[in-house]
Design an enzyme around this catalytic site. Structure first.
Site, mmCIF file in Angstrom:
data_model
loop_
_atom_site.group_PDB
_atom_site.id
_atom_site.type_symbol
_atom_site.label_atom_id
_atom_site.label_comp_id
_atom_site.label_asym_id
_atom_site.label_seq_id
_atom_site.Cartn_x
_atom_site.Cartn_y
_atom_site.Cartn_z
ATOM 1 N N ASN A 72 0.887 -1.240 0.161
ATOM 2 C CA ASN A 72 0.208 -0.125 0.028
ATOM 3 C C ASN A 72 1.006 1.357 0.052
ATOM 4 O O ASN A 72 0.880 1.908 -0.964
ATOM 5 C CB ASN A 72 -0.807 0.010 1.319
ATOM 6 C CG ASN A 72 -1.786 1.111 1.121
ATOM 7 O OD1 ASN A 72 -1.920 1.878 0.320
ATOM 8 N ND2 ASN A 72 -2.723 1.201 2.100
ATOM 9 N N ASP A 73 1.515 1.530 1.125
ATOM 10 C CA ASP A 73 1.928 2.948 1.286
ATOM 11 C C ASP A 73 3.370 2.995 0.199
ATOM 12 O O ASP A 73 3.651 4.078 -0.178
ATOM 13 C CB ASP A 73 2.816 3.031 2.906
ATOM 14 C CG ASP A 73 1.487 3.358 3.778
ATOM 15 O OD1 ASP A 73 0.467 3.805 3.444
ATOM 16 O OD2 ASP A 73 1.719 2.909 4.907
#
Lengths: 103, 465
Positions: free
Chosen positions: B394-395
């Protein structure tokens, strides 16, 4: 004046840090996990100290407080040595190259 | 019994073999040989120790017995442990090195004669300093690793535990360790020695609790480094070259890994260590919390997109490890390859919970390592790829890191996933990643969200291909 042996050991220590620095930078990032498990295994060479402690008792009494700590440390370090090297082996065996299926 | 000069030479040999063991890891081809060198070095070191003590009394039987017990436990764990649990395993192993260092220091303190360090209550000053540093670092390694282990295992919550006055308290404890070592060396009091150990255990615990789950790559590397310094401290006490060399190697290895991990997150080492990341950084995300439209699809849509692609890049992350999806992923890729689609994998340095975590999982699923690329190697290829398949990451894909200076992750190197023609994002929900920020990628025109468990989704896509 004679040089204290400590200075020699300290020289080894400093030089080994530099060796470590250059050797570890050359480790490929994909093998960083095996790097951690193998450094784990080799730092358990501390078992040599544990063995000296474990053998410090005499023939009448194998166990004294000091040797007891030594024996436990032997077991702990042995878990690490066997576990560390074997799990590294297991991981490294999985890294395979592409099969030559290209023309 | 062999002379101490001869044994010193053998210890040097085993130290050199350990260097070669690490050297072997520069490529997968030489790594297995390197591991063999490491084992050889260990055998030499242990054998020489037996020979140099030369006391083959009943004690020896117990030594061998304990090696056997520890060895069987270690071997058993090594064969049973699933690859996804590798971070926990490594953290657990670190704690053992730390504890072993503490115990060796204790027995040297209680029985210095056995180690030629003087007599009890009258230990050589240099040895006492080295011993107490080794013991203190060992104790910190032990309790710190235990906390890291509990957090990774999920027994303890991965979220940072912070409280008021945490940093001043830690600072006071660290200063008191130095003071204790000073008084210990001038008084040789065993009470001070026990106090030193207790305080060191405490600080190891306090140092790790404020650090969040996703910062674990840094923590594990850092503890790796500590275990090395502890070993080196004991090595000085025992005047053992093998131990000094190894300690220095491991210490610098862990330090380099921590540095690489910090750089992968664009954070300073101190920022990670002081902890509490993700708990307070709500400022930039709170302002744009309004609902934005996302496109979501199912396995059928995903399969359609991929079937019509000519190149696909896969971006795995910690979520893949949690869902154990690596084998399913590999099957999907096999099917893609049968359709003449070029597939490669892109690994961010901090993907997963420890350095190289993703690489091991992919290797376990029989993915050839020459299809797996690091961030710098592959980042330019996203612009030419048709589909990016983000699974459990994600990040590390968030374009905000490049565009929004307000964002807490601004400046962090990210994979340029948004440059792909289309992005498939497998995720269970829209919830933000651990940094607590929304991922802009979710709302891009060319992103298709696949809301499902990573493993199940991958299997479904394979069926639809």
């Amino acid at each position: 004046m004679e040089i204290d042996p400590l200075i020699f050991r300290f020289s080894i220590f400093i030089l080994s840090i530099f060796v470590g620095y250059y050797v570890v930078w050359s480790v490929t990032p994909s093998l960083h996990t095996p790097l951690m498990s193998v450094t784990n295994a080799i730092s358990s060479v501390i078992i040599v100290g544990a063995i000296i402690a474990g053998l410090s008792g005499n023939s009448e009494s194998v166990f004294n407080i000091s040797s007891l700590f030594g024996f436990i440390a032997i077991a702990l370090a042995a878990i690490n040595i066997f576990g560390g090297f074997l799990v590294t082996q297991r991981m490294l065996a999985m890294y395979k190259k592409k099969k030559k299926d290209k023309k | 019994m062999i002379s101490s000069n001869l044994s010193a030479i053998f210890y040097l040999v085993s130290g050199v073999l350990f260097i070669l063991a690490l050297r072997g890891l520069s490529s997968p081809e030489t790594s297995r040989q390197g591991n063999f060198f490491g084992i050889l070095g260990m055998i030499i070191a242990v054998t020489v120790t037996f020979l140099s003590v030369g006391n083959f009394s009943t004690g020896l039987i117990y030594v061998l017995l304990f090696i056997l017990i520890g060895g069987s436990i270690g071997a058993f764990i090594a064969y049973k442990i699933p690859m996804t649990a590798m971070p926990e395993l490594v953290a657990g192993f670190h704690s053992l090195v730390g504890l072993a260092a503490v115990f060796v220091a204790i027995s040297a303190f209680l029985n210095p004669e056995a180690f030629n360090l003087g007599t009890q209550g009258n230990i050589k000053l240099g040895s006492l300093i080295e011993m107490s540093i080794g013991a203190a670092v060992g104790a910190i390694t032990f309790s710190g690793s235990i906390i890291a282990f509990l957090k990774l295992q999920g027994i303890m919550s991965g979220s940072p535990i912070t409280f008021k006055g945490q940093h001043p308290l830690n600072a006071i404890i660290l200063i008191s360790i130095v003071v204790l070592i000073y008084y210990l060396c001038s008084t040789q009091s065993s009470n001070l020695f026990w106090m030193l150990l207790a305080v060191s255990f405490l600080i190891g615990f306090l140092l790790i609790i404020p650090i969040g789950g996703a910062d674990m790559p840094v923590v594990i590397s850092m503890l790796n480094s500590y275990s090395g310094w502890a070993a080196a401290g004991i090595g000085f006490t025992l005047e053992n070259t093998a131990l000094i060399i190894t300690g220095a190697l491991v210490g610098s290895s862990g330090a380099i890994l921590s540095y690489i991990m910090c750089k992968g997150m664009n954070r300073s080492f101190f920022n990670v260590i002081l902890g509490g990341f993700g708990a307070t950084d709500e400022t930039s995300s709170a302002s744009k919390k309004e609902q934005r439209p996302v496109k979501s699809g199912n396995a059928d849509d995903a399969a359609f997109l991929m079937k019509n692609a000519s190149s696909v890049i896969i971006v795995p992350g910690y979520g893949m490890a949690v869902a154990q999806a690596q084998h399913a992923l590999r099957e999907m890729v096999d099917t893609l390859k049968k359709n003449d689609i070029k597939v490669s994998y892109a690994i961010h340095p901090v993907a997963g919970r420890m350095p190289g975590h993703m690489n091991v999982l992919l290797a376990e699923a029989n993915v050839p390592y020459d299809e797996v690329f690091e961030l710098e190697e592959i980042n330019n290829d996203f612009a030419n790829a048709d589909v990016a398949f983000v699974i459990g990451a994600n990040d590390v894909t968030n374009p905000v890191a490049k565009t929004d200076p307000q964002s807490p992750i601004y400046g962090m190197p990210v994979l340029d996933v948004e440059k792909c023609k289309s992005v498939l994002f497998v995720k269970r929900s829209l919830s933000p990643g651990y940094a607590g920020i929304d991922n802009d990628l979710f709302y891009k025109e060319n992103t298709l969200m696949l809301f499902a468990d990573a493993k199940k989704m991958t299997e479904d896509i394979t069926k639809n291909l």
